[in-house]
Scaffold this motif. Structure first.
Motif, PDB file in Angstrom:
ATOM      1  N   ARG A 235       0.832  -1.213   0.000  1.00  0.00           N
ATOM      2  CA  ARG A 235       0.000   0.000   0.000  1.00  0.00           C
ATOM      3  C   ARG A 235       0.860   1.253   0.000  1.00  0.00           C
ATOM      4  NH1 ARG A 235      -4.689  -0.936  -1.698  1.00  0.00           N
ATOM      5  NH2 ARG A 235      -5.517   0.884  -0.581  1.00  0.00           N
ATOM      6  N   ILE A 236       1.999   1.192  -0.640  1.00  0.00           N
ATOM      7  CA  ILE A 236       2.928   2.309  -0.681  1.00  0.00           C
ATOM      8  C   ILE A 236       2.368   3.401  -1.597  1.00  0.00           C
ATOM      9  CG2 ILE A 236       5.271   3.010  -1.277  1.00  0.00           C
ATOM     10  CD1 ILE A 236       6.127   0.124  -0.683  1.00  0.00           C
ATOM     11  N   ARG A 237       2.393   4.671  -1.108  1.00  0.00           N
ATOM     12  CA  ARG A 237       1.797   5.770  -1.843  1.00  0.00           C
ATOM     13  C   ARG A 237       2.823   6.659  -2.550  1.00  0.00           C
ATOM     14  NH1 ARG A 237      -3.467   6.999  -1.240  1.00  0.00           N
ATOM     15  NH2 ARG A 237      -4.669   5.812   0.301  1.00  0.00           N
ATOM     16  N   SER A 238       4.050   6.701  -2.031  1.00  0.00           N
ATOM     17  CA  SER A 238       5.015   7.628  -2.602  1.00  0.00           C
ATOM     18  C   SER A 238       6.428   7.104  -2.414  1.00  0.00           C
ATOM     19  CB  SER A 238       4.892   9.010  -1.946  1.00  0.00           C
ATOM     20  OG  SER A 238       5.136   8.913  -0.554  1.00  0.00           O
ATOM     21  N   ILE A 239       7.317   7.592  -3.281  1.00  0.00           N
ATOM     22  CA  ILE A 239       8.743   7.311  -3.184  1.00  0.00           C
ATOM     23  C   ILE A 239       9.455   8.654  -3.060  1.00  0.00           C
ATOM     24  CG2 ILE A 239      10.734   6.249  -4.291  1.00  0.00           C
ATOM     25  CD1 ILE A 239       8.859   4.443  -5.793  1.00  0.00           C
ATOM     26  N   VAL A 240      10.160   8.827  -1.945  1.00  0.00           N
ATOM     27  CA  VAL A 240      10.803  10.108  -1.653  1.00  0.00           C
ATOM     28  C   VAL A 240      12.310   9.892  -1.509  1.00  0.00           C
ATOM     29  CG1 VAL A 240       8.726  11.063  -0.593  1.00  0.00           C
ATOM     30  CG2 VAL A 240      10.352   9.793   0.809  1.00  0.00           C
ATOM     31  N   LYS A 241      13.016  10.966  -1.213  1.00  0.00           N
ATOM     32  CA  LYS A 241      14.474  10.891  -1.099  1.00  0.00           C
ATOM     33  C   LYS A 241      14.915   9.999   0.053  1.00  0.00           C
ATOM     34  CE  LYS A 241      15.402  15.369  -3.232  1.00  0.00           C
ATOM     35  NZ  LYS A 241      16.019  16.708  -3.066  1.00  0.00           N
ATOM     36  N   ASP A 242      14.091   9.888   1.096  1.00  0.00           N
ATOM     37  CA  ASP A 242      14.438   9.053   2.247  1.00  0.00           C
ATOM     38  C   ASP A 242      13.989   7.602   2.094  1.00  0.00           C
ATOM     39  OD1 ASP A 242      15.565  11.215   3.484  1.00  0.00           O
ATOM     40  OD2 ASP A 242      13.756  11.761   4.600  1.00  0.00           O
ATOM     41  N   SER A 243      13.546   7.230   0.922  1.00  0.00           N
ATOM     42  CA  SER A 243      13.015   5.876   0.752  1.00  0.00           C
ATOM     43  C   SER A 243      14.106   4.818   0.797  1.00  0.00           C
ATOM     44  CB  SER A 243      12.254   5.773  -0.574  1.00  0.00           C
ATOM     45  OG  SER A 243      11.069   6.560  -0.530  1.00  0.00           O
ATOM     46  N   PHE A 244      15.297   5.136   0.293  1.00  0.00           N
ATOM     47  CA  PHE A 244      16.355   4.129   0.208  1.00  0.00           C
ATOM     48  C   PHE A 244      17.635   4.659   0.843  1.00  0.00           C
ATOM     49  CE2 PHE A 244      13.570   3.689  -3.493  1.00  0.00           C
ATOM     50  CZ  PHE A 244      13.085   2.410  -3.258  1.00  0.00           C
ATOM     51  N   PRO A 245      18.389   3.763   1.468  1.00  0.00           N
ATOM     52  CA  PRO A 245      19.649   4.197   2.087  1.00  0.00           C
ATOM     53  C   PRO A 245      20.635   4.722   1.046  1.00  0.00           C
ATOM     54  CG  PRO A 245      19.027   1.990   2.821  1.00  0.00           C
ATOM     55  CD  PRO A 245      18.140   2.334   1.674  1.00  0.00           C
ATOM     56  N   GLU A 246      21.524   5.593   1.476  1.00  0.00           N
ATOM     57  CA  GLU A 246      22.550   6.096   0.579  1.00  0.00           C
ATOM     58  C   GLU A 246      23.557   4.990   0.249  1.00  0.00           C
ATOM     59  OE1 GLU A 246      24.320   9.540   2.193  1.00  0.00           O
ATOM     60  OE2 GLU A 246      22.475  10.736   2.167  1.00  0.00           O
ATOM     61  N   GLU A 247      24.004   4.996  -0.969  1.00  0.00           N
ATOM     62  CA  GLU A 247      24.996   4.035  -1.439  1.00  0.00           C
ATOM     63  C   GLU A 247      24.576   2.596  -1.154  1.00  0.00           C
ATOM     64  OE1 GLU A 247      28.698   5.074   0.273  1.00  0.00           O
ATOM     65  OE2 GLU A 247      28.824   7.014  -0.736  1.00  0.00           O
ATOM     66  N   ASN A 248      23.335   2.289  -1.464  1.00  0.00           N
ATOM     67  CA  ASN A 248      22.857   0.916  -1.311  1.00  0.00           C
ATOM     68  C   ASN A 248      23.277   0.081  -2.506  1.00  0.00           C
ATOM     69  OD1 ASN A 248      20.548   0.864  -3.393  1.00  0.00           O
ATOM     70  ND2 ASN A 248      20.094   2.704  -2.186  1.00  0.00           N
ATOM     71  N   ASN A 249      23.083  -1.227  -2.388  1.00  0.00           N
ATOM     72  CA  ASN A 249      23.497  -2.162  -3.437  1.00  0.00           C
ATOM     73  C   ASN A 249      22.318  -2.796  -4.171  1.00  0.00           C
ATOM     74  OD1 ASN A 249      26.360  -2.015  -3.090  1.00  0.00           O
ATOM     75  ND2 ASN A 249      26.121  -3.135  -1.170  1.00  0.00           N
ATOM     76  N   ILE A 250      21.153  -2.183  -4.128  1.00  0.00           N
ATOM     77  CA  ILE A 250      19.962  -2.754  -4.757  1.00  0.00           C
ATOM     78  C   ILE A 250      20.163  -2.827  -6.268  1.00  0.00           C
ATOM     79  CG2 ILE A 250      17.503  -2.457  -5.174  1.00  0.00           C
ATOM     80  CD1 ILE A 250      17.292  -1.047  -2.507  1.00  0.00           C
TER      81      ILE A 250
END
Length: 645
Positions: A235-250
């Motif tokens: 039920r995710i509504r938005s993707i913002v700058k804080d959504s993912f950690p910095e320098e992640n490996n996704i």
């Protein structure tokens, strides 16, 4: 006295020990030998590198008192093979403690009803690497479930009822690389519970009730190491700058089938290793920046009006079923590595591409607003193109202006197409496979379900070669024998569901095409039927297979119904005489029936009259007898009176 006390004490000590030994010996007899009830076999491992001893216990195996897993006895394993055991569909509600075995690497308890478990159930299987509890009734976990399984690498807890995870639940799982929590009741990402999983690479949280995606706000080394993250069906509504950690490996991110409306401009740029992004089936309207490492972008079924700016390394783009009305700006986009482009289901009216797409081999333009075949379709612009889809467009006339080489051409559901004109496909040539230099250069054409298509002109396929032709579900009544080289159709021709007019003009289909199709692909004959004349309506053409006469050219044919709603044809030899004799026989039967009816009426009338005469005679006779009886009684009374006097 002391001796008696000593003996009594001796018996008190020995008796419990004997009782325990007896109980233990009885326990041995109650052990369940797995290979006596389940299927045991040596099969290759998933990787195919070595053999494993596979034990499969399913609902088909009737095992009594199987609720206590501590009562099972592992099979003999003289070769020292690794063991993979599955206890599936057995109705287990409680997970017992497994007996010791250091060879067990895989355990599956799927499709049971496990709600509870004994403390430390896997203590005695220390080398366990893969564990599955999918499709059970687990509502919560406790730290004593995964003790002493330090070698565990894959854990599947999908399709349970887990609503929350404790920070200590996974504290012993330091080597887990893949965790599946799909289809549970989680409302948020369990960041604290995932902290001990230092080697986690694949995390599946799809089909939960997660509504927030704010992973940057939590300091977690585990989240930075994840390579595949699946959050679809939440039920995710938005993707913002804080959504993912910095320098992640996704590397793979799946956010499909959410209710995302907003994607902030730079929210995905922190995913510096991202290769595949799936945002299908959301409500995204505005474009956003994409990481330069992206190769696969799936953005179908959204409300995008404009093209995102794709990186130069992109190979797969799916923008189908959005609201695009124009093509991308060729001056600002580099598609030199693009292999698949799907923009079907939009509102594009014109497809005019000038720059070459050297690696594109699949192009989908179906269900747009194209009124004509795009003139920019050519082998010069698309040198590697193999598959082209133009289905569902309002195309009224087919003509390929430039030469283009294809393997498959799809033009189904062209509702405004009435006639395939001369030279329509003359510039479409087949593309030979790279694996063989001697392979035939032909292409397959799918021109089906065009309700208004009534005619294909004789020169429509001049100078081209077809491997397969599908013109089913149209409104065709006739077909020319010289339309194409029918013997070149190595994969057959689908002519079904058309109202064919079975006259002498189509006799060639019975003579040439029908035997070829019967041998190559007989399933394409099941619905190949006549639509007219009325005498042949609904008749399957396959019934004329091996017919010695020219069935469609003869007027002396009659039909009789056959079994299972079919028809059988037989040659008529008597002509009008058969009809005349049938009429005479029918007339004679009618006359005979009338005579029998008249005779029956006369018989009934006479019988009724005789019955009336006989009944009247009987009545008179009865009356006479009654009168005689009455008169004799009166005379006897008179004589008696005279005698008394």
């Amino acid at each position: 006295m002391r001796a008696l006390k000593f003996l009594a004490l001796f018996f008190l000590i020995i008796n419990p020990i004997a009782a325990q030994e007896q109980e233990a010996s009885g326990e041995v007899y109650r052990l369940i030998k797995l290979c006596s009830y389940c299927t045991c076999s040596e099969i290759p491992d998933v990787d195919g590198t070595h053999l494993v001893l596979n034990i499969q216990c399913s609902e088909l195996d009737r095992i009594e008192n199987f609720a206590d897993l501590d009562k099972i006895e592992w099979p003999e394993n003289p070769n020292g093979l690794k063991i993979a055991a599955a206890f599936e569909g057995l109705g287990l509600t409680t997970l017992g403690k497994l007996p010791p075995n250091s060879q067990v690497e895989t355990l599956r308890f799927s499709n049971n009803a496990i709600k509870t478990y004994w403390p430390d159930p896997f203590n005695d299987v220390p080398n366990l690497k893969r564990l599955s509890f999918t499709q059970n009734e687990l509502a919560e976990l406790t730290p004593d479930l995964f003790t002493k399984v330090h070698a565990l690498e894959e854990l599947d807890l999908s399709f349970n009822k887990i609503g929350d995870l404790n920070p200590l639940d996974f504290k012993h799982l330091h080597h887990v690389k893949r965790l599946n929590l799909q289809s549970n009741l989680l409302k948020k990402i369990p960041v604290e519970a995932l902290q001990p999983l230092a080697l986690l690479e694949d995390l599946d949280l799809s089909k939960n009730g997660i509504h927030d995606l704010l992973l940057r706000r939590t300091e977690s080394t585990t989240l930075k190491g994840i390579k595949r993250l699946n959050l679809s069906g939440n039920r995710i509504r938005s993707i913002v700058k804080d959504s993912f950690p910095e320098e992640n490996n996704i590397e793979l991110l799946d956010l499909s089938n959410n209710i995302i409306e907003v994607v902030e401009e730079d929210s995905l740029l922190s995913c510096t290793s991202l290769r595949e992004l799936n945002l299908a089936q959301n409500n995204i309207t505005f474009t956003f920046a994409l990481p330069p490492t992206l190769q696969i972008a799936i953005l179908k079924i959204n409300t995008l009006y404009h093209w995102p700016k794709f990186p130069s390394g992109i190979t797969f783009v799916d923008l189908s079923y959005n609201r695009l009305s124009a093509l991308y700006d060729e001056d600002n986009v580099e598609f030199e590595n693009l292999e698949i482009l799907n923009i079907g289901g939009n509102q594009i009216k014109d497809f005019d591409i000038q720059k070459k797409l050297p690696k594109l081999y699949s192009l989908d333009l179906s269900y747009n607003l194209l009124a004509d075949v795009p003139k920019s379709l050519s082998s010069q612009t698309f040198p590697k193109l193999e598959e082209l889809r133009l289905d569902g467009n309002p195309i009224e006339s087919i003509y390929f202006k430039n030469i283009i080489a294809l393997k498959n051409l799809y033009m189904n559901d062209l509702n405004k197409l009435t006639v395939v004109e001369d030279k329509a496909f003359s510039n479409v040539i087949g593309r030979a496979g790279d694996e063989s230099l001697f392979e035939q250069s032909c292409f397959s054409l799918f021109l089906s379900n065009c309700g208004s298509l009534m005619s294909i002109q004789e020169g429509a396929f001049d100078a081209t070669t077809l491997c397969m032709l599908d013109i089913s579900k149209n409104n065709l009544t006739k077909l020319s024998r010289t339309l194409l080289d029918w013997k070149s159709l190595t994969e057959g021709a689908n002519l079904q569901h058309n109202p064919w007019h079975c006259s002498c003009e189509l006799q060639w289909m019975l003579d040439d095409l029908l035997p070829q199709m019967y041998r190559a692909n007989s399933r394409l004959l099941s619905e190949l039927r006549c639509g007219s004349p009325r005498a042949y309506e609904g008749l399957r053409l396959v019934h004329w297979y091996n017919w010695t006469e020219q069935a469609m050219c003869s007027d002396d044919l009659s039909m009789r119904s056959g079994p299972y709603g079919t028809y059988m044809m037989e040659e008529s030899r008597e002509g009008l005489s058969k009809v005349t004799s049938l009429t005479l026989i029918l007339g004679g039967c009618i006359i005979l029936a009338l005579l029998v009816a008249i005779a029956l009426v006369v018989y009934l009338v006479k019988t009724r009259r005789r019955h009336r005469v006989r009944q009247a005679a009987l009545n008179r006779k009865r009356q006479s007898a009654a009168d005689a009886k009455n008169s004799n009684g009166t005379q006897k009374e008179q004589f008696s009176a005279l005698n008394k006097a």
